[in-house]
Design an enzyme around this catalytic site. Sequence first.
Site, PDB file in Angstrom:
ATOM      1  N   LYS A 172       0.844  -1.139   0.024  1.00  0.00           N
ATOM      2  CA  LYS A 172       0.061   0.001  -0.107  1.00  0.00           C
ATOM      3  C   LYS A 172       0.914   1.271  -0.169  1.00  0.00           C
ATOM      4  O   LYS A 172       2.115   1.234   0.235  1.00  0.00           O
ATOM      5  CB  LYS A 172      -0.867   0.043   1.145  1.00  0.00           C
ATOM      6  CG  LYS A 172      -1.706  -1.090   1.208  1.00  0.00           C
ATOM      7  CD  LYS A 172      -2.860  -1.018   2.408  1.00  0.00           C
ATOM      8  CE  LYS A 172      -3.484   0.390   2.803  1.00  0.00           C
ATOM      9  NZ  LYS A 172      -3.999   1.109   1.473  1.00  0.00           N
ATOM     10  N   GLY A 183       0.516   3.775  -2.454  1.00  0.00           N
ATOM     11  CA  GLY A 183       0.704   4.407  -4.003  1.00  0.00           C
ATOM     12  C   GLY A 183      -0.087   5.926  -3.764  1.00  0.00           C
ATOM     13  O   GLY A 183       0.448   6.817  -4.651  1.00  0.00           O
ATOM     14  N   GLU A 219      -2.655   5.262   7.098  1.00  0.00           N
ATOM     15  CA  GLU A 219      -3.512   3.948   6.717  1.00  0.00           C
ATOM     16  C   GLU A 219      -2.878   2.812   7.853  1.00  0.00           C
ATOM     17  O   GLU A 219      -3.845   2.260   8.189  1.00  0.00           O
ATOM     18  CB  GLU A 219      -3.226   3.430   5.443  1.00  0.00           C
ATOM     19  CG  GLU A 219      -3.951   4.412   4.409  1.00  0.00           C
ATOM     20  CD  GLU A 219      -3.313   4.069   2.972  1.00  0.00           C
ATOM     21  OE1 GLU A 219      -4.137   4.723   2.171  1.00  0.00           O
ATOM     22  OE2 GLU A 219      -2.388   3.492   2.755  1.00  0.00           O
TER      23      GLU A 219
HETATM   24  C1  5RP Z   1      -3.253   4.821  -0.772  1.00  0.00           C
HETATM   25  C2  5RP Z   1      -3.280   3.412  -0.905  1.00  0.00           C
HETATM   26  C3  5RP Z   1      -4.312   3.087  -1.743  1.00  0.00           C
HETATM   27  O1  5RP Z   1      -5.026   2.245  -0.885  1.00  0.00           O
HETATM   28  C4  5RP Z   1      -3.892   2.286  -2.876  1.00  0.00           C
HETATM   29  O2  5RP Z   1      -2.637   3.195  -3.744  1.00  0.00           O
HETATM   30  C5  5RP Z   1      -4.746   1.951  -3.878  1.00  0.00           C
HETATM   31  O3  5RP Z   1      -5.341   2.933  -4.498  1.00  0.00           O
HETATM   32  P1  5RP Z   1      -6.500   3.002  -5.507  1.00  0.00           P
HETATM   33  O4  5RP Z   1      -7.719   2.561  -4.946  1.00  0.00           O
HETATM   34  O5  5RP Z   1      -6.491   4.484  -5.919  1.00  0.00           O
HETATM   35  O6  5RP Z   1      -6.103   1.892  -6.773  1.00  0.00           O
HETATM   36  O7  5RP Z   1      -2.257   2.578  -0.484  1.00  0.00           O
HETATM   37  O8  5RP Z   1      -1.715   5.477   0.040  1.00  0.00           O
END
Ligand code: 5RP
Length: 219
Positions: free
Chosen positions: A94, A96, A103
């Site tokens: 996680k 991204g 989180e």
């Molecule tokens: C943010 C995260 C998100 O949960 C992860 O990047 C997935 O994102 P998306 O639902 O836009 O694909 O960890 O920090």
Amino acid sequence: MNQDQLKQLVGRAALDYVTPGQIVGVGTGSTVDCFIDALAASGIAVAGAVSSSERSTKRLQQHGIRVLDAAEVTGLTVYIDGADEIDHQGFMIKGGGAALTREKIVADLAKTFVCIADASKLVQTLGRFPLPVEIIPMAAAQLTRRFAALGGSATLRAGVVTDNGGHILDVTGLSITDPLAFEAEVNQWPGVVTVGVFARHKAQVCLLGGADGVRTLSF
Ligand code: 5RP
């Protein structure tokens, strides 16, 4: 169905884990945005939400959903969040969206982590998605060398400052075969705030959206 429709599908499916009067833990990302919108449209009168980012806080408040500080709760029944990758044991990458530290903090408050994702996120082994790591900027060069020793190539995410004032390294070239050991190792490197492997705080449930609808994986 395209990827956006799958995100909406799992966002709605997550409503099954929310009950009136509850305080719900809310993650970050485009899939979570769909969940927040679905929650608002559902009419389920939650008591409030603990949010994992300024982005989600803004969206929740725009819908009139009360946002509580993490310090105002002693625990949560459920935390709902997306993932960049999830494996068949519920271990995830996680971060991204650069919200990984908050989180993990909100996930730590919750009994059950419900991951919502489209089927493209399910992997055999974590590591194809560049691993996000929130760091203290001063440690960037040394941490880059440490990841290189593990076969990884770390790049500073340009122009990104997290909600906590940290920076993000994205690490490619890793194959994370033992997520629990990897998370424990990287977490104790000086300058690492949070590593984006969620192993100790893995998902208990994953609602996976695919061509056949929503598949529920339990771990
Ligand atoms: C943010 C995260 C998100 O949960 C992860 O990047 C997935 O994102 P998306 O639902 O836009 O694909 O960890 O920090």
